[in-house]
Design a protein around this motif. Structure first.
Motif, PDB file in Angstrom:
ATOM      1  N   ASN A 175       0.840  -1.187   0.000  1.00 43.27           N
ATOM      2  CA  ASN A 175       0.000   0.000   0.000  1.00 43.27           C
ATOM      3  C   ASN A 175       0.883   1.248   0.000  1.00 43.27           C
ATOM      4  O   ASN A 175       0.926   1.995   0.979  1.00 43.27           O
ATOM      5  CB  ASN A 175      -0.934  -0.034   1.213  1.00 43.27           C
ATOM      6  N   ILE A 176       1.620   1.456  -1.090  1.00 45.72           N
ATOM      7  CA  ILE A 176       2.493   2.631  -1.150  1.00 45.72           C
ATOM      8  C   ILE A 176       2.077   3.517  -2.305  1.00 45.72           C
ATOM      9  O   ILE A 176       1.613   3.045  -3.338  1.00 45.72           O
ATOM     10  CB  ILE A 176       3.993   2.252  -1.307  1.00 45.72           C
ATOM     11  N   HIS A 177       2.254   4.816  -2.114  1.00 45.26           N
ATOM     12  CA  HIS A 177       1.937   5.790  -3.143  1.00 45.26           C
ATOM     13  C   HIS A 177       3.209   6.570  -3.461  1.00 45.26           C
ATOM     14  O   HIS A 177       3.531   7.546  -2.794  1.00 45.26           O
ATOM     15  CB  HIS A 177       0.822   6.715  -2.663  1.00 45.26           C
ATOM     16  N   PRO A 178       3.940   6.119  -4.468  1.00 49.18           N
ATOM     17  CA  PRO A 178       5.314   6.613  -4.645  1.00 49.18           C
ATOM     18  C   PRO A 178       5.448   8.080  -5.017  1.00 49.18           C
ATOM     19  O   PRO A 178       6.519   8.639  -4.847  1.00 49.18           O
ATOM     20  CB  PRO A 178       5.862   5.722  -5.766  1.00 49.18           C
ATOM     21  N   LEU A 179       4.403   8.710  -5.527  1.00 53.67           N
ATOM     22  CA  LEU A 179       4.587  10.101  -5.967  1.00 53.67           C
ATOM     23  C   LEU A 179       4.184  11.118  -4.897  1.00 53.67           C
ATOM     24  O   LEU A 179       4.204  12.312  -5.155  1.00 53.67           O
ATOM     25  CB  LEU A 179       3.832  10.357  -7.271  1.00 53.67           C
ATOM     26  N   LEU A 180       3.829  10.658  -3.708  1.00 56.44           N
ATOM     27  CA  LEU A 180       3.566  11.611  -2.626  1.00 56.44           C
ATOM     28  C   LEU A 180       4.890  12.239  -2.213  1.00 56.44           C
ATOM     29  O   LEU A 180       5.924  11.579  -2.181  1.00 56.44           O
ATOM     30  CB  LEU A 180       2.934  10.888  -1.437  1.00 56.44           C
ATOM     31  N   LYS A 181       4.825  13.527  -1.900  1.00 58.25           N
ATOM     32  CA  LYS A 181       6.062  14.238  -1.580  1.00 58.25           C
ATOM     33  C   LYS A 181       6.214  14.425  -0.080  1.00 58.25           C
ATOM     34  O   LYS A 181       5.216  14.531   0.647  1.00 58.25           O
ATOM     35  CB  LYS A 181       6.055  15.602  -2.272  1.00 58.25           C
ATOM     36  N   ALA A 182       7.467  14.492   0.358  1.00 62.10           N
ATOM     37  CA  ALA A 182       7.719  14.814   1.765  1.00 62.10           C
ATOM     38  C   ALA A 182       7.244  16.239   2.027  1.00 62.10           C
ATOM     39  O   ALA A 182       7.222  17.073   1.115  1.00 62.10           O
ATOM     40  CB  ALA A 182       9.211  14.687   2.059  1.00 62.10           C
ATOM     41  N   LYS A 183       6.875  16.508   3.273  1.00 61.50           N
ATOM     42  CA  LYS A 183       6.248  17.787   3.582  1.00 61.50           C
ATOM     43  C   LYS A 183       7.128  18.978   3.189  1.00 61.50           C
ATOM     44  O   LYS A 183       6.645  19.974   2.652  1.00 61.50           O
ATOM     45  CB  LYS A 183       5.928  17.852   5.083  1.00 61.50           C
ATOM     46  N   ASN A 184       8.434  18.860   3.409  1.00 65.82           N
ATOM     47  CA  ASN A 184       9.319  19.999   3.105  1.00 65.82           C
ATOM     48  C   ASN A 184       9.610  20.135   1.611  1.00 65.82           C
ATOM     49  O   ASN A 184      10.201  21.105   1.177  1.00 65.82           O
ATOM     50  CB  ASN A 184      10.631  19.876   3.892  1.00 65.82           C
ATOM     51  N   LYS A 185       9.191  19.146   0.813  1.00 68.72           N
ATOM     52  CA  LYS A 185       9.430  19.205  -0.630  1.00 68.72           C
ATOM     53  C   LYS A 185       8.248  19.807  -1.388  1.00 68.72           C
ATOM     54  O   LYS A 185       8.363  20.147  -2.560  1.00 68.72           O
ATOM     55  CB  LYS A 185       9.697  17.793  -1.167  1.00 68.72           C
ATOM     56  N   ARG A 186       7.097  19.919  -0.715  1.00 71.88           N
ATOM     57  CA  ARG A 186       5.905  20.414  -1.418  1.00 71.88           C
ATOM     58  C   ARG A 186       6.007  21.904  -1.691  1.00 71.88           C
ATOM     59  O   ARG A 186       6.438  22.665  -0.837  1.00 71.88           O
ATOM     60  CB  ARG A 186       4.643  20.145  -0.587  1.00 71.88           C
ATOM     61  N   GLN A 187       5.587  22.292  -2.879  1.00 67.96           N
ATOM     62  CA  GLN A 187       5.618  23.700  -3.266  1.00 67.96           C
ATOM     63  C   GLN A 187       4.190  24.230  -3.347  1.00 67.96           C
ATOM     64  O   GLN A 187       3.277  23.495  -3.693  1.00 67.96           O
ATOM     65  CB  GLN A 187       6.273  23.845  -4.645  1.00 67.96           C
ATOM     66  N   PRO A 188       4.019  25.518  -3.053  1.00 68.58           N
ATOM     67  CA  PRO A 188       2.673  26.086  -3.238  1.00 68.58           C
ATOM     68  C   PRO A 188       2.336  26.212  -4.721  1.00 68.58           C
ATOM     69  O   PRO A 188       3.234  26.282  -5.569  1.00 68.58           O
ATOM     70  CB  PRO A 188       2.774  27.454  -2.576  1.00 68.58           C
ATOM     71  N   LEU A 189       1.045  26.237  -5.006  1.00 67.59           N
ATOM     72  CA  LEU A 189       0.570  26.287  -6.393  1.00 67.59           C
ATOM     73  C   LEU A 189       1.192  27.444  -7.167  1.00 67.59           C
ATOM     74  O   LEU A 189       1.614  27.293  -8.308  1.00 67.59           O
ATOM     75  CB  LEU A 189      -0.962  26.412  -6.384  1.00 67.59           C
ATOM     76  N   ALA A 190       1.278  28.606  -6.514  1.00 62.90           N
ATOM     77  CA  ALA A 190       1.781  29.788  -7.208  1.00 62.90           C
ATOM     78  C   ALA A 190       3.250  29.636  -7.600  1.00 62.90           C
ATOM     79  O   ALA A 190       3.723  30.284  -8.525  1.00 62.90           O
ATOM     80  CB  ALA A 190       1.598  31.016  -6.329  1.00 62.90           C
ATOM     81  N   ALA A 191       3.986  28.752  -6.911  1.00 68.82           N
ATOM     82  CA  ALA A 191       5.409  28.605  -7.210  1.00 68.82           C
ATOM     83  C   ALA A 191       5.651  27.778  -8.460  1.00 68.82           C
ATOM     84  O   ALA A 191       6.667  27.945  -9.130  1.00 68.82           O
ATOM     85  CB  ALA A 191       6.124  27.968  -6.029  1.00 68.82           C
ATOM     86  N   ILE A 192       4.736  26.853  -8.769  1.00 70.88           N
ATOM     87  CA  ILE A 192       4.959  26.036  -9.960  1.00 70.88           C
ATOM     88  C   ILE A 192       4.127  26.516 -11.147  1.00 70.88           C
ATOM     89  O   ILE A 192       4.351  26.094 -12.270  1.00 70.88           O
ATOM     90  CB  ILE A 192       4.694  24.536  -9.686  1.00 70.88           C
ATOM     91  N   MET A 193       3.157  27.367 -10.904  1.00 69.02           N
ATOM     92  CA  MET A 193       2.406  27.977 -12.007  1.00 69.02           C
ATOM     93  C   MET A 193       2.419  29.478 -11.784  1.00 69.02           C
ATOM     94  O   MET A 193       1.415  30.064 -11.396  1.00 69.02           O
ATOM     95  CB  MET A 193       0.966  27.466 -12.008  1.00 69.02           C
ATOM     96  N   PRO A 194       3.562  30.109 -11.996  1.00 66.24           N
ATOM     97  CA  PRO A 194       3.739  31.489 -11.532  1.00 66.24           C
ATOM     98  C   PRO A 194       2.954  32.529 -12.326  1.00 66.24           C
ATOM     99  O   PRO A 194       2.083  32.190 -13.121  1.00 66.24           O
ATOM    100  CB  PRO A 194       5.243  31.715 -11.660  1.00 66.24           C
ATOM    101  N   GLU A 195       3.326  33.772 -12.095  1.00 64.21           N
ATOM    102  CA  GLU A 195       2.542  34.950 -12.470  1.00 64.21           C
ATOM    103  C   GLU A 195       1.907  34.936 -13.862  1.00 64.21           C
ATOM    104  O   GLU A 195       0.827  35.473 -14.046  1.00 64.21           O
ATOM    105  CB  GLU A 195       3.421  36.208 -12.361  1.00 64.21           C
ATOM    106  N   SER A 196       2.601  34.329 -14.820  1.00 64.73           N
ATOM    107  CA  SER A 196       2.094  34.381 -16.196  1.00 64.73           C
ATOM    108  C   SER A 196       0.666  33.846 -16.290  1.00 64.73           C
ATOM    109  O   SER A 196      -0.065  34.180 -17.213  1.00 64.73           O
ATOM    110  CB  SER A 196       3.002  33.579 -17.112  1.00 64.73           C
ATOM    111  N   GLU A 197       0.275  33.045 -15.320  1.00 64.09           N
ATOM    112  CA  GLU A 197      -1.027  32.424 -15.436  1.00 64.09           C
ATOM    113  C   GLU A 197      -2.029  33.123 -14.531  1.00 64.09           C
ATOM    114  O   GLU A 197      -2.230  32.756 -13.397  1.00 64.09           O
ATOM    115  CB  GLU A 197      -0.905  30.944 -15.111  1.00 64.09           C
TER     116      GLU A 197
END
Lengths: 388, 168
Positions: B133-155
């Motif tokens: 029962n593993i979900h390999p694409l879950l990220k560690a808490k300190n690795k998660r980025q906010p939405l605005a950081a990966i889809m920045p101002e241009s959008e």
């Protein structure tokens, strides 16, 4: 006597057979086709519920060659991930190369030199021909004709030799770089490729005479595996599977990337909707690829084969990009999200075989078992690409 | 009217879609919708003749972002539907009733992230070992980025449109 309720002996089948509930009837049989069945070309398993020779229900079981490429992308730097791409679809490795470097280039705003674009088109099309040739040989092998695969491999050998000199590998190519390709093509490559085009045309004509017009072959493919447009749309099928049902959607033509807009070629499509339609599309596509290659060799401009200031270890700015190219099996998509670091934040690989296979249970209902083999082959599956 | 910043995607009202600028992303249109509106929007896209191309998910600081890619064969223009699952919600409606091709894509998201798709006919692991029962694409808490950081101002949000007016 054995206690058949014992779970430890796995007498009631594995997880997937237990989750595949047969309809209540006395005459139905559950049959496992694969994962080592010769006609599944790799490790695909299909659970079939059959009534006599007729298929009542089918369900593919995936994951036997799953390597979690998407997770690997998150723990490798952008350039370290390049070799992975050749191993997703081993038959049309260069198209995957292209989808990935193209996505990163768009994110970084890199302008690829004209010569590099032409080299990419030439090598990608050569790779497409070798992929279709292997499919052709293997499909006929599934249908019981042994000789064609020998001819196909003889032709493939020449293409692999040509590409080996330039790319350094014979199957799992890793040739494209961010901003171009790893090595320029030389006169010998151009010479060899021109020779190949001259050599392949009569060969394709011969294949038509021997196989395409063969009555035994026709009986196995004509009217078999009818796929209607509505099913194609709902399952997201692309590539020859789509064009075999009369929809001329080809990314190279509909939404041209690279220099495809400067080249004249047709997108073959047949409204037959059956396995024969899909067969004809691929056979004609090889000729179109030859046309593309010859034009590219003629128009090949001088210049750089890679952008001189292209970064070897890129760090794209934060953002999202979705880039698709036309592979031998359909639309290959790379959905990339970057957070500005040297590692992708999330990379999703959209593989065409995945969507093409997902409509198989729908199509195969009510057909004969032997026809299922024909339908499976006509979808042209590459299992490592489905499982990723 | 352009709204700055992606915080506004949370202000989308029921029955409306937020149309985002596409920039160089590669879509013709991209829309943010509320999870409850998903089925309605998808039904509407089905009537407009879109083909389902891909479903993918990613984990971000706010929760999960699901991205649905649709395509049109006649012009190759892509549409992306984005749905944000916040506040620890890991459930969303399955769209497999409208697009049966979603069955496998949703099973894959279930595999990789543990997202549960309601009314899915057979939500069992597709690619991973059913015993683990593993979900390999879950990220560690300190690795998660906010939405605005990966889809920045241009959008930025260009406008809000009613679901019924989407096809226009």
């Amino acid at each position: 006597m054995l206690d058949t309720t014992l779970d430890s002996l796995d007498l009631r089948g594995d997880f997937y057979t237990r989750n595949f509930q047969p309809h209540p009837s006395e005459n139905r049989l559950i049959l496992n086709m694969g994962p080592q069945h010769p006609s599944t070309h790799g490790v695909l398993r299909v659970i079939l519920e059959i009534d006599g020779e007729y298929i009542v229900r089918a369900e593919p079981v995936l994951g036997y060659i799953h390597r979690m490429h998407e997770r690997m992308a998150e723990v490798k730097r952008y350039e370290q991930y390049l070799p992975n791409l050749g191993r997703i679809d081993y038959l049309h490795a260069l198209a995957w190369n292209w989808a990935y470097v193209g996505a990163v280039e768009r994110l970084m705003g890199l302008e690829v030199p004209k010569r590099a674009e032409y080299i990419r088109v030439i090598t990608c099309e050569l790779n497409r021909i070798s992929s279709h040739l292997l499919w052709w040989g293997a499909y006929l092998l599934d249908l019981g004709a042994f000789t064609p695969i020998m001819y196909a491999f003889a032709d493939r050998e020449i293409i692999m030799d040509i590409l080996q000199r330039i790319t350094g590998s014979r199957l799992t190519y890793c040739y494209y770089r961010f901003g171009g390709v790893s090595q320029d093509i030389d006169d010998k490559f151009i010479e060899q490729t021109k020779e190949l085009c001259k050599y392949l045309r009569p060969r394709l004509k011969m294949y038509k005479d021997f196989v395409t017009d063969n009555i035994i072959f026709r009986k196995r493919v004509e009217g078999i595996g009818i796929i209607e447009t509505e099913i194609l749309r709902k399952y997201g099928a692309t590539g020859p599977v789509l064009r075999g049902s009369g929809i001329a959607y080809d990314v190279r033509k509909t939404k041209p990337y690279s220099v495809y807009s400067e080249i004249e070629f047709d997108v073959p499509s047949y409204e037959l909707e059956d396995a024969f339609g899909r067969y004809l599309v691929r056979m004609q596509e090889m000729e179109e690829s030859l046309k593309i290659i010859e034009q590219c060799l003629e128009q090949l401009p001088a210049g750089d084969f890679i952008l001189p200031k292209a970064p070897k270890r890129p760090k794209p700015p934060a953002g999202e990009v979705y880039f698709t190219v036309e592979g031998a099996r359909g639309e290959i998509g790379v959905h990339l999200l970057s957070d500005g670091s040297a590692y992708p934040y999330r990379l999703k690989l959209r593989s065409p075989s995945f969507s093409n296979l997902s409509l198989f249970p729908e199509v195969v209902k009510g057909t004969l078992l032997a026809d299922a083999v024909s339908i499976l082959g006509s979808l042209d599956l590459v299992i490592p690409e489905i499982d990723r | 009217m352009t709204k700055e910043g992606l915080g506004h995607v949370l202000e989308v009202k029921p029955g409306f879609c937020a149309l985002l600028a596409t920039g160089k992303v590669g879509y013709k249109k991209q829309l943010f919708i509320l999870p409850d509106d998903l089925l309605n929007v998808v039904k509407h896209l089905d009537e407009c003749g879109y083909a389902l191309e891909n479903i993918t998910a990613l984990e971000i600081e706010e929760g999960f972002l699901l991205v649905y890619h649709f395509n049109q064969w006649n012009n190759g223009e892509k549409l992306a539907l984005k749905v944000l699952l916040t506040d620890g919600v890991k459930e969303i409606d399955s769209i497999s009733d409208v697009y049966p091709g979603a069955l496998w894509h949703e099973r894959e998201c279930f595999d990789f992230f543990g997202i549960v798709f309601k009314n899915h006919s057979n939500l069992i692991p597709l690619l991973l070992d059913p015993k683990e029962n593993i979900h390999p694409l879950l990220k560690a808490k300190n690795k998660r980025q906010p939405l605005a950081a990966i889809m920045p101002e241009s959008e930025k949000i260009e406008q809000y449109i009613k679901i019924e007016e989407l096809g226009k």
